[in-house]
Design an enzyme around this catalytic site. Structure first.
Site, PDB file in Angstrom:
ATOM      1  N   HIS A 233      -7.120  -6.676   0.076  1.00 15.09           N
ATOM      2  CA  HIS A 233      -5.932  -5.825   0.196  1.00 15.09           C
ATOM      3  C   HIS A 233      -4.769  -6.524   0.904  1.00 15.09           C
ATOM      4  O   HIS A 233      -3.686  -5.955   1.001  1.00 15.09           O
ATOM      5  CB  HIS A 233      -6.328  -4.552   0.965  1.00 15.09           C
ATOM      6  CG  HIS A 233      -5.384  -3.399   0.817  1.00 15.09           C
ATOM      7  ND1 HIS A 233      -4.988  -2.907  -0.410  1.00 15.09           N
ATOM      8  CD2 HIS A 233      -4.763  -2.617   1.748  1.00 15.09           C
ATOM      9  CE1 HIS A 233      -4.174  -1.890  -0.230  1.00 15.09           C
ATOM     10  NE2 HIS A 233      -4.003  -1.698   1.056  1.00 15.09           N
TER      11      HIS A 233
ATOM     12  N   SER B 191       0.844  -1.186   0.000  1.00 17.50           N
ATOM     13  CA  SER B 191       0.000   0.000   0.000  1.00 17.50           C
ATOM     14  C   SER B 191       0.890   1.251   0.000  1.00 17.50           C
ATOM     15  O   SER B 191       1.669   1.464  -0.933  1.00 17.50           O
ATOM     16  CB  SER B 191      -0.961  -0.061   1.193  1.00 17.50           C
ATOM     17  OG  SER B 191      -2.077   0.762   0.994  1.00 17.50           O
TER      18      SER B 191
ATOM     19  N   ASP C 221      -9.639  -5.973  -4.005  1.00 20.55           N
ATOM     20  CA  ASP C 221      -8.698  -5.038  -3.391  1.00 20.55           C
ATOM     21  C   ASP C 221      -9.173  -3.592  -3.532  1.00 20.55           C
ATOM     22  O   ASP C 221      -9.802  -3.227  -4.534  1.00 20.55           O
ATOM     23  CB  ASP C 221      -7.345  -5.192  -4.100  1.00 20.55           C
ATOM     24  CG  ASP C 221      -6.162  -4.767  -3.268  1.00 20.55           C
ATOM     25  OD1 ASP C 221      -6.317  -3.895  -2.404  1.00 20.55           O
ATOM     26  OD2 ASP C 221      -5.071  -5.323  -3.497  1.00 20.55           O
TER      27      ASP C 221
END
Length: 296
Positions: A274, A117, A247
């Site tokens: 995710h 991320s 995601d």
């Protein structure tokens, strides 16, 4: 949780920065001294979360790949700096901390990066801005190529929730309890679909959004109008792009990595959101270990 039988050490290292010295917390799985593979540095998400959510990566130590985790400055077990102005928090600050970590453990001549991320932003920016000579491979997991794409995805996915969740997310830290409840619901669908939700995932979120969390870093405008799309041609090393079918980092959020980076592989985990390193852990580790060991 970490399931590896590899040795683990943890502690803090000094991080001198602009006349002050802070402490960076680290945790290492595997044998750095006797390594046969370049170590993997794990860059956690946020900005503002903690390394805990990435602990499944410790499985890679069983593939002879040492893994160095750390909490970025301002977060979790590292030095907190609540009194610093928003302008203190920059991408270059976090890159400087990463360089300090590499130098401390004397791995700067040969290492790979795993960025999850926001960690993927940090990893890709490090490569593009500093062109580190020792970087061998780059893994961008569930990341983003521009904040506008991330915001578009979040807004799109939020429309699938009832009004109270939408309002809680919109309120943000102005109503922490409502926001935390809405965030938990949102992440149960698009953040981590494992039930019950892993304690490490909850702990990491709580470092910002929990009752005793510190939102200083998360609240700083680090990623305002941020994009790396026009600089991705500067990525020199083989890169592995990863996302999940459910995601927040939807295909259109990560596609520029695949389109612009010269040596790139992209895998979407069909049963993940995710955090595919939790959701499809065994296959995830097989693919990541295989990529890191590729002789390219």
């Amino acid at each position: 949780m970490a399931t590896t039988k590899a040795p683990m050490v943890e502690g803090t290292i000094p991080f001198p920065y602009k006349g002050e010295t802070y402490q960076t917390y680290y945790k290492i799985y595997g044998d750095l001294a006797g390594r046969t593979q370049p170590p993997l540095i794990a860059l956690h998400g946020g900005p503002g979360l903690s390394h805990d959510v990435l602990l499944p990566l410790s499985d890679l130590a069983d593939h002879s790949i040492p893994v160095i985790f750390y909490d970025q400055i301002g977060n979790s077990r590292s030095t907190h700096l609540r009194d610093k102005p928003p302008t203190f928090w920059t991408i270059d600050l976090f890159i400087d901390e990463l360089e300090n970590l590499l130098a401390h453990f004397k791995v700067q001549d040969g290492f790979s990066l795993f960025g999850h991320s926001w960690g993927g932003i940090l990893g890709s920016e490090f490569e593009v801005r500093r062109q580190p000579a020792g970087l061998r491979k780059l893994i961008l997991s569930d990341s983003l190529a521009a904040s506008s794409l991330w915001n578009q995805s979040n807004a799109q996915l939020l429309q699938t929730f009832p009004k109270d969740v939408q309002e809680g997310m919109a309120a943000g830290m102005k109503n922490p309890k409502a926001f935390q409840a809405a965030l938990r619901e949102f992440h149960a669908h698009y953040g981590c679909t494992v039930k019950p939700m892993p304690a490490e995932f909850i702990y990491s979120l709580d470092q910002v959004f929990g009752e005793h969390g510190d939102p200083t870093v998360a609240s700083a405008p680090i990623l305002q109008n941020w994009s790396i799309i026009d600089r991705l041609h500067l990525v020199r090393v083989p890169t592995f792009v990863i996302n999940g079918r459910k995601d927040i980092s939807q295909d259109f959020v990560v596609a520029p990595f695949f389109e612009k980076i010269r040596k790139v592989k992209w895998v979407t985990f069909e049963n993940s959101s995710h955090t595919p390193f939790f959701e499809e852990r065994e296959r995830f580790m097989q693919l990541v270990a295989g990529f890191l060991k590729l002789d390219v």
